[in-house]
Enzyme design. Structure first.
Site, mmCIF file in Angstrom:
data_model
loop_
_atom_site.group_PDB
_atom_site.id
_atom_site.type_symbol
_atom_site.label_atom_id
_atom_site.label_comp_id
_atom_site.label_asym_id
_atom_site.label_seq_id
_atom_site.Cartn_x
_atom_site.Cartn_y
_atom_site.Cartn_z
ATOM 1 N N ARG A 41 -3.276 -0.735 5.392
ATOM 2 C CA ARG A 41 -3.713 -1.670 4.666
ATOM 3 C C ARG A 41 -3.116 -2.912 4.421
ATOM 4 N NH1 ARG A 41 -5.188 2.238 -0.218
ATOM 5 N NH2 ARG A 41 -3.372 3.096 0.941
ATOM 6 N N ASP A 54 -8.099 4.071 1.531
ATOM 7 C CA ASP A 54 -7.294 4.498 2.365
ATOM 8 C C ASP A 54 -8.097 4.743 3.560
ATOM 9 O OD1 ASP A 54 -5.307 5.717 3.869
ATOM 10 O OD2 ASP A 54 -4.741 6.904 2.283
ATOM 11 N N CYS A 113 0.836 -1.158 -0.043
ATOM 12 C CA CYS A 113 -0.121 -0.031 0.022
ATOM 13 C C CYS A 113 0.950 1.415 0.114
ATOM 14 C CB CYS A 113 -1.214 -0.001 1.245
ATOM 15 S SG CYS A 113 -0.153 -0.096 3.028
HETATM 16 P P1 4NP Z 1 -1.538 2.725 4.172
HETATM 17 O O1 4NP Z 1 -2.515 4.013 4.766
HETATM 18 O O2 4NP Z 1 -1.396 3.185 2.534
HETATM 19 O O3 4NP Z 1 -2.817 1.815 4.076
HETATM 20 O O4 4NP Z 1 -0.678 2.280 5.110
HETATM 21 C C1 4NP Z 1 -1.663 5.188 4.934
HETATM 22 C C2 4NP Z 1 -0.776 5.593 5.727
HETATM 23 C C3 4NP Z 1 -0.044 6.792 5.718
HETATM 24 C C4 4NP Z 1 -0.450 7.753 4.962
HETATM 25 C C5 4NP Z 1 -1.441 7.458 3.869
HETATM 26 C C6 4NP Z 1 -2.097 6.380 3.631
HETATM 27 N N1 4NP Z 1 0.308 9.107 5.015
HETATM 28 O O5 4NP Z 1 -0.281 10.052 4.204
HETATM 29 O O6 4NP Z 1 0.928 9.383 5.759
#
Ligand code: 4NP
Length: 170
Positions: free
Chosen positions: A26, A137, A20
């Protein structure tokens, strides 16, 4: 889903990495859920499961606390430490499971050979109700978004494991 199939043995376990953006919400859920399902089925020696992020923003961090508490409410432990995906992951792993189209696009930019490209799939390619194909997300939202992610990922990982189990050669 039409993924590349090969015999899966203890000497040649099937290697899967979930990817992800941050590797804290995720993809750690994918890693934890599939590991849980594989353990439950007693086939943990036949799989190697990991996760990574297209960004390095959270490298070294454990999974998000909301992701972990939702997963624990379903009996699943998320034990990952975030790391950024590297191009050699596209050689090492048999299957690279992107959580959304944006992650898939980043992975395909890193892939040079047809073999590398053919390993990149979407998590929701395995979902019986894929909607727009993205695992949404949950990072900036509340607990219900994390619960939704868990349910989508669990449904998809169950279908993924069902597809791979017949390849296990004991
Ligand atoms: P992930 O979620 O891609 O599912 O781990 C996110 C975690 C952090 C961020 C965005 C999405 N961020 O902008 O820091």
């Amino acid at each position: 889903m039409d993924i590349k199939k090969r015999p899966i043995t203890k000497n040649a376990p099937y290697k899967i990495v979930f990817v992800c953006l941050g590797n804290i919400c995720r993809s750690p859920t994918g890693e934890g859920v599939l590991q849980h399902l594989v353990n439950e089925a007693g086939v943990e020696e036949y799989f190697e499961i990991d996760s990574a992020g297209t960004s390095a923003w959270h490298s070294g961090e454990p999974a998000n606390s909301k992701s972990r508490s939702v997963a624990e409410s379903y009996g699943v432990k998320l034990l990952s430490r975030a790391r950024q995906v590297v191009s050699s992951d596209l050689d090492y792993f048999d299957l690279v499971v992107a959580m959304d189209y944006s992650n898939k696009k980043e992975l395909l930019k890193m892939a040079h050979t047809d073999d590398q490209k053919s390993k990149v799939v979407l998590m929701r390619d395995f979902d019986t109700t894929p909607q727009d194909g993205n695992v949404p997300d949950p990072y900036y939202g509340g607990l219900s978004g994390f619960d939704n992610v868990f349910k989508i990922v669990k449904r998809s990982c169950e279908a993924l494991l069902t597809e791979l189990k017949p390849q296990i050669t004991k």
